[in-house]
Design an enzyme around this catalytic site. Structure first.
Site, PDB file in Angstrom:
ATOM      1  CD  GLN A   1      -3.109  -0.597   2.273  1.00  0.00           C
ATOM      2  OE1 GLN A   1      -3.040   0.412   2.988  1.00  0.00           O
ATOM      3  NE2 GLN A   1      -3.976  -1.555   2.502  1.00  0.00           N
TER       4      GLN A   1
ATOM      5  N   PRO B   1      -5.848  -6.225   4.230  1.00  0.00           N
ATOM      6  CG  PRO B   1      -5.373  -4.814   2.445  1.00  0.00           C
ATOM      7  CD  PRO B   1      -5.360  -4.867   3.938  1.00  0.00           C
TER       8      PRO B   1
ATOM      9  CG  ASP C   1      -7.791   2.445   4.151  1.00  0.00           C
ATOM     10  OD1 ASP C   1      -8.660   1.594   3.938  1.00  0.00           O
ATOM     11  OD2 ASP C   1      -6.597   2.157   4.339  1.00  0.00           O
ATOM     12  CD  GLN C   2      -6.309  -0.988   0.056  1.00  0.00           C
ATOM     13  OE1 GLN C   2      -5.393  -1.330  -0.689  1.00  0.00           O
ATOM     14  NE2 GLN C   2      -7.275  -1.809   0.406  1.00  0.00           N
TER      15      GLN C   2
ATOM     16  CG  HIS D   1      -7.339   2.390   8.809  1.00  0.00           C
ATOM     17  ND1 HIS D   1      -7.807   1.884   9.994  1.00  0.00           N
ATOM     18  CD2 HIS D   1      -6.087   1.881   8.652  1.00  0.00           C
ATOM     19  CE1 HIS D   1      -6.871   1.113  10.542  1.00  0.00           C
ATOM     20  NE2 HIS D   1      -5.823   1.096   9.751  1.00  0.00           N
TER      21      HIS D   1
END
Length: 365
Positions: free
Chosen positions: A102, A129, A304-305, A327
């Site tokens: 990430q 994840p 959040d990603q 997050h």
């Protein structure tokens, strides 16, 4: 650019602060100091997976890294140019390699060429994840921004032994990332998934899959004609690094939305059973059903990603999500502190939230 100073104890107060702030510093070529790292946690300071990620980032940008040792509560990074190449990192624990990815992926977009990453550690870890989610859901959403990512799974690593390996390849961009508009959920056209069993009886995968399909058909009766295909992967003991059971699900819609969910069995203690397979399957299905019924165009794991990609893109991005996670709120806070990206959120009713971002249009060199 001005020195970026981040309080590592703010909001989520953990790895999310480290990942987003370090990635922004590398991309924006800003010297970074993070203090009070994980100050509110039972064991403050850098854990092995955080340290591994920071070292990898410093290698990628030929940076100078200070305070990089386990349990350190302050670290400084002075980045230089982002270099393409082949990089390797090993957490030497079951720490999630997907969380390391990430932080590195956004930076690799601005490298001098394609980047290959061989990462060792946990591929299917709790509170992160799993690799199948990143491969099937995150990569598909990131492609809408212009990211070209492929992930090859070499071996799986479950808690507590780890020992997994992935090879990720990401192509550098020419120009800047595209903005996205994900506010129309559409209609579900297919449901897919994969259930993995490692060093456990193969019938547990069938049990988890049956439970997931039953829950989807029961709670989304209108999807009776929608194809549902969940594959099974059974890893025998001789090819396994440890016991594990997990399932990842995803749904695709008529408007190009893809949302996902996952569930991982918690290992039992001595003389105790872990999470039953039917509970693992049902939990993943319940989570996916909740997102579909809500009409959110990104799921809670994607929220959040996607923030850093929205912030880097050129122009206005808009997404429709469920309630913001801590997050996600942390990622927005750090992005606005580290870059000129501007985010707004709007309650849309029924637990839906619209996130809008005017991105900085960061261009590759």
């Amino acid at each position: 650019m001005a020195h970026l100073k981040i309080d590592g104890s703010v909001m989520e107060g953990g790895g999310q602060v480290l990942r987003v702030s370090a990635a922004c510093a590398v991309i924006e070529q800003r010297p970074l100091t993070i203090t009070k790292i994980r100050a509110g946690r039972t064991r403050p300071g850098l854990r092995p997976q955080h340290l591994t990620g920071l070292v990898l980032l410093s290698q990628l940008c030929e940076g100078k890294l200070l305070g990089a040792q386990e349990d350190s509560c302050e670290v400084s990074l002075t980045p230089s140019s982002i270099k393409a190449g082949h990089y390797t990192a090993d957490t030497k624990t079951a720490g999630s390699v997907m969380l390391i990815l990430q932080a590195v992926l956004p930076c690799a977009l601005y490298a001098t060429g394609p980047t290959t990453l061989n990462l060792f550690g946990g591929t299917d870890a709790d509170m992160a994840p799993p690799v199948d989610y990143t491969t099937h859901v995150f990569a598909s959403v990131a492609a809408k921004f212009g990211m070209e990512l492929s992930i090859s799974l070499k071996s799986r690593g479950f808690f507590p032994r780890g020992g997994g390996e992935i090879e990720a390849r990401v192509k550098n961009i020419s120009g800047s990332l595209r903005p996205v508009d994900l506010v129309d959920f559409g209609e579900v056209t297919s449901v897919g998934g994969v259930c993995v069993v490692s060093s456990l009886p193969g019938h547990l995968a069938d049990t988890a899959i049956d439970a997931a399909v039953s829950a989807i058909r029961r709670d989304l009766a209108w999807t009776a004609n929608v194809p549902v295909h969940i594959s099974r992967e059974v890893i025998p003991h001789e090819r396994s690094t440890g016991k594990g059971l997990g399932i990842v699900l995803w749904a695709c819609t008529s408007t190009g939305v893809i949302v996902g969910s996952n569930s991982l069995a918690k290992p039992g203690g001595r003389g105790e059973r872990g999470t039953p397979a039917h509970i693992v399957g049902a939990n993943a299905a319940d989570d996916l059903v909740k997102t579909i019924k809500l009409g959110a165009c990104v799921d809670s794991r994607m929220q959040d990603q996607i923030i850093i990609l929205m912030g880097l893109a050129e122009g206005r991005s808009k997404i429709l999500s469920g309630p913001l996670t801590l997050h996600t709120r942390t990622a927005i806070h750090i992005m606005q502190q580290a870059t000129q990206a501007k985010f707004t959120t709007k309650e849309m009713g029924g637990d839906l939230v619209e996130i809008t971002c005017d991105g900085i249009g960061k261009k590759s060199s």
